[in-house]
Design a protein around this motif. Structure first.
Motif, PDB file in Angstrom:
ATOM      1  N   PRO A 170       0.905  -1.177  -0.115  1.00 52.95           N
ATOM      2  CA  PRO A 170       0.014  -0.154   0.374  1.00 52.95           C
ATOM      3  C   PRO A 170       0.861   1.715  -0.486  1.00 52.95           C
ATOM      4  N   HIS A 171       0.556   2.560   0.056  1.00 53.57           N
ATOM      5  CA  HIS A 171       0.965   3.703  -0.045  1.00 53.57           C
ATOM      6  C   HIS A 171       1.655   4.292   1.097  1.00 53.57           C
ATOM      7  N   VAL A 172       3.228   3.809   0.453  1.00 57.01           N
ATOM      8  CA  VAL A 172       4.776   4.282   2.241  1.00 57.01           C
ATOM      9  C   VAL A 172       5.175   4.799   1.176  1.00 57.01           C
ATOM     10  N   TYR A 173       5.904   5.821   1.973  1.00 57.40           N
ATOM     11  CA  TYR A 173       6.915   6.253   2.282  1.00 57.40           C
ATOM     12  C   TYR A 173       8.159   6.341   3.009  1.00 57.40           C
ATOM     13  N   THR A 174       9.959   5.919   2.870  1.00 52.62           N
ATOM     14  CA  THR A 174      10.626   5.342   3.601  1.00 52.62           C
ATOM     15  C   THR A 174      11.615   6.369   3.630  1.00 52.62           C
ATOM     16  N   LEU A 175      12.688   6.206   4.043  1.00 53.71           N
ATOM     17  CA  LEU A 175      12.923   7.109   4.440  1.00 53.71           C
ATOM     18  C   LEU A 175      14.614   6.302   5.155  1.00 53.71           C
ATOM     19  N   GLY A 176      16.033   6.255   4.656  1.00 52.92           N
ATOM     20  CA  GLY A 176      17.676   5.602   5.183  1.00 52.92           C
ATOM     21  C   GLY A 176      17.627   5.942   5.468  1.00 52.92           C
ATOM     22  N   LYS A 177      18.065   5.357   6.209  1.00 49.61           N
ATOM     23  CA  LYS A 177      19.359   5.607   7.735  1.00 49.61           C
ATOM     24  C   LYS A 177      20.252   7.601   7.628  1.00 49.61           C
ATOM     25  N   SER A 178      20.767   7.455   6.020  1.00 49.57           N
ATOM     26  CA  SER A 178      21.197   8.489   5.616  1.00 49.57           C
ATOM     27  C   SER A 178      20.235   9.619   5.444  1.00 49.57           C
ATOM     28  N   GLY A 179      19.088   9.806   5.498  1.00 48.80           N
ATOM     29  CA  GLY A 179      18.005  10.155   4.094  1.00 48.80           C
ATOM     30  C   GLY A 179      17.922  11.396   5.110  1.00 48.80           C
ATOM     31  N   MET A 196      15.216  14.165   6.399  1.00 51.99           N
ATOM     32  CA  MET A 196      13.626  14.121   6.575  1.00 51.99           C
ATOM     33  C   MET A 196      13.079  15.428   5.606  1.00 51.99           C
ATOM     34  N   GLY A 197      13.689  16.380   4.803  1.00 51.13           N
ATOM     35  CA  GLY A 197      12.928  17.977   4.328  1.00 51.13           C
ATOM     36  C   GLY A 197      12.508  16.795   2.518  1.00 51.13           C
ATOM     37  N   ASN A 198      13.351  15.907   2.462  1.00 44.88           N
ATOM     38  CA  ASN A 198      13.030  14.904   1.093  1.00 44.88           C
ATOM     39  C   ASN A 198      11.486  14.786   1.086  1.00 44.88           C
ATOM     40  N   LEU A 199      10.849  14.336   2.659  1.00 37.21           N
ATOM     41  CA  LEU A 199       9.248  14.105   2.090  1.00 37.21           C
ATOM     42  C   LEU A 199       8.483  15.999   2.576  1.00 37.21           C
ATOM     43  N   LEU A 200       7.842  16.158   1.472  1.00 40.50           N
ATOM     44  CA  LEU A 200       7.599  17.624   0.795  1.00 40.50           C
ATOM     45  C   LEU A 200       5.947  18.095   1.446  1.00 40.50           C
ATOM     46  N   VAL A 201       5.622  16.786   2.155  1.00 43.44           N
ATOM     47  CA  VAL A 201       4.539  17.023   3.160  1.00 43.44           C
ATOM     48  C   VAL A 201       4.363  16.149   4.388  1.00 43.44           C
ATOM     49  N   ASP A 202       3.032  16.981   5.204  1.00 47.58           N
ATOM     50  CA  ASP A 202       3.220  16.810   6.688  1.00 47.58           C
ATOM     51  C   ASP A 202       2.366  15.109   6.800  1.00 47.58           C
ATOM     52  N   GLU A 203       1.833  14.981   8.170  1.00 45.56           N
ATOM     53  CA  GLU A 203       1.480  13.548   8.384  1.00 45.56           C
ATOM     54  C   GLU A 203       0.055  14.287   7.929  1.00 45.56           C
ATOM     55  N   GLN A 204      -0.674  14.997   8.091  1.00 43.18           N
ATOM     56  CA  GLN A 204      -1.895  14.783   7.719  1.00 43.18           C
ATOM     57  C   GLN A 204      -2.549  15.270   6.557  1.00 43.18           C
ATOM     58  N   LYS A 205      -1.242  15.336   5.153  1.00 40.79           N
ATOM     59  CA  LYS A 205      -1.810  15.454   3.982  1.00 40.79           C
ATOM     60  C   LYS A 205      -1.447  13.832   3.457  1.00 40.79           C
ATOM     61  N   LEU A 206      -0.103  12.725   4.673  1.00 40.35           N
ATOM     62  CA  LEU A 206      -0.038  11.659   3.880  1.00 40.35           C
ATOM     63  C   LEU A 206      -1.032  10.830   4.322  1.00 40.35           C
ATOM     64  N   GLN A 207      -2.089  10.907   6.074  1.00 37.45           N
ATOM     65  CA  GLN A 207      -3.271  10.675   5.859  1.00 37.45           C
ATOM     66  C   GLN A 207      -4.539  10.811   4.847  1.00 37.45           C
ATOM     67  N   GLU A 208      -4.800  12.240   3.967  1.00 37.68           N
ATOM     68  CA  GLU A 208      -5.184  12.477   2.719  1.00 37.68           C
ATOM     69  C   GLU A 208      -4.866  11.454   2.055  1.00 37.68           C
ATOM     70  N   ASP A 234      17.864   7.348   0.400  1.00 34.83           N
ATOM     71  CA  ASP A 234      17.149   8.243   0.705  1.00 34.83           C
ATOM     72  C   ASP A 234      15.761   7.905   0.898  1.00 34.83           C
ATOM     73  N   ILE A 235      14.654   9.067   0.571  1.00 35.33           N
ATOM     74  CA  ILE A 235      13.377   9.043   0.917  1.00 35.33           C
ATOM     75  C   ILE A 235      13.147   8.008  -0.130  1.00 35.33           C
ATOM     76  N   ILE A 239      11.182  14.487  -2.474  1.00 38.22           N
ATOM     77  CA  ILE A 239      12.167  14.556  -3.824  1.00 38.22           C
ATOM     78  C   ILE A 239      12.770  12.617  -3.635  1.00 38.22           C
ATOM     79  N   PRO A 240      12.240  12.496  -5.033  1.00 38.26           N
ATOM     80  CA  PRO A 240      13.303  10.934  -4.909  1.00 38.26           C
ATOM     81  C   PRO A 240      14.222  10.785  -4.645  1.00 38.26           C
ATOM     82  N   CYS A 241      14.626   9.839  -3.283  1.00 37.64           N
ATOM     83  CA  CYS A 241      16.281   9.631  -3.442  1.00 37.64           C
ATOM     84  C   CYS A 241      17.019  10.787  -3.660  1.00 37.64           C
ATOM     85  N   GLY A 242      16.079  11.914  -2.924  1.00 42.01           N
ATOM     86  CA  GLY A 242      16.966  13.533  -2.232  1.00 42.01           C
ATOM     87  C   GLY A 242      17.582  14.169  -3.775  1.00 42.01           C
ATOM     88  N   ILE A 243      16.965  13.390  -5.157  1.00 40.37           N
ATOM     89  CA  ILE A 243      17.146  14.322  -6.395  1.00 40.37           C
ATOM     90  C   ILE A 243      16.521  15.044  -6.378  1.00 40.37           C
TER      91      ILE A 243
END
Length: 238
Positions: free
Chosen positions: A55-64, A66-78, A91-92, A189-193
């Motif tokens: 199902p839709h999910v975003y994962t952030l690697g250990k060296s990633g 967090m600024g590369n996720l462009l939305v907040d938790e509420q937007k993710l839930q939506e 990265d992400i 920002i896919p993979c921080g690129i």
């Protein structure tokens, strides 16, 4: 060296459940290796390869970042998506329906002890699979994964990769966009690129839907050939 690889297709499965299952398989192999070393045992270590759709999910690697996720938790839930910080490199990354995610959990002592070679062979597996559809996948220097039209203004990523290895045992893996909803990539920002687009096989071929099972079969064939492995299909699921 045991080159048998147990293949399981987990179908459509929650990311956290699959991650926990990966960790279980990973730990079993590592524990066997520790036992072999401490007790001078000669126990065979197994290898696994999991296919899954999340199902839709975003994962952030250990060296990633967090600024590369462009939305907040509420937007993710939506958007019906979840988020996890995880223990792979990179990265992400986004996973979702229409994407083939593959998790090889291998004891590289059974194959070769070279993590760079491992990543390059995973990329080659995807490149050879895309070639069967007339799509020219390539590598981008310094950027893990498989891309199209590198070196042009139209460079775009079709397969992301991120792995973890400890004691030469691997986990995590690759995510190949086959029928992916590319709108979800706009939330990060896919993979921080920056300034690099993302694509999916169905978009490249101008088709609504690609047979995802057929793509899996091609990936299996090229994996077995490149790793000189014997794939054993398992009926049981996690």
């Amino acid at each position: 060296m045991n080159k048998k690889v147990h293949l399981q297709d987990l179908g459509f499965k929650d990311y956290k459940e699959t991650w926990d299952y990966q960790e279980t398989l990973f730990k079993e192999i590592v524990d066997l290796k520790i036992k072999n070393r401490r007790e001078e045992a000669n126990l065979e270590t197994p290898n696994h390869f999991l296919f899954v759709e999340h199902p839709h999910v975003y994962t952030l690697g250990k060296s990633g970042d967090m600024g590369n996720l462009l939305v907040d938790e509420q937007k993710l839930q939506e958007k019906g998506a979840t988020f996890y910080k995880i223990n792979r490199g990179g990265d992400i990354t986004y996973h979702g329906p229409g994407q083939i995610v593959g998790y090889p959990i291998l004891d590289l002592d059974n194959f070769f002890t070279d993590i760079h070679k491992y990543l390059r062979l995973l990329e080659e597996m995807v490149i050879l699979t895309l070639a069967e559809y007339g799509v020219k996948g390539v590598r981008s220097e310094g950027e893990t994964g498989v891309w199209l039209d590198v070196g042009t203004p139209f460079a775009r990523k079709i397969c992301a990769m991120g792995v973890r290895a400890s004691r030469w045992v691997t986990m995590h893996g690759f995510a190949l966009n086959v029928n992916a909803d590319l709108g979800y990539f706009d939330l990060m920002i896919p993979c921080g690129i920056k300034d690099k687009a993302v694509t999916s096989l169905n978009v490249e071929l101008g088709k609504a839907v690609i047979d995802i099972e057929e793509v899996k079969q091609k990936l299996q064939y090229h994996f077995a050939t490149l790793f000189q492995a014997e794939l054993i299909k398992e009926k049981t699921e996690a």
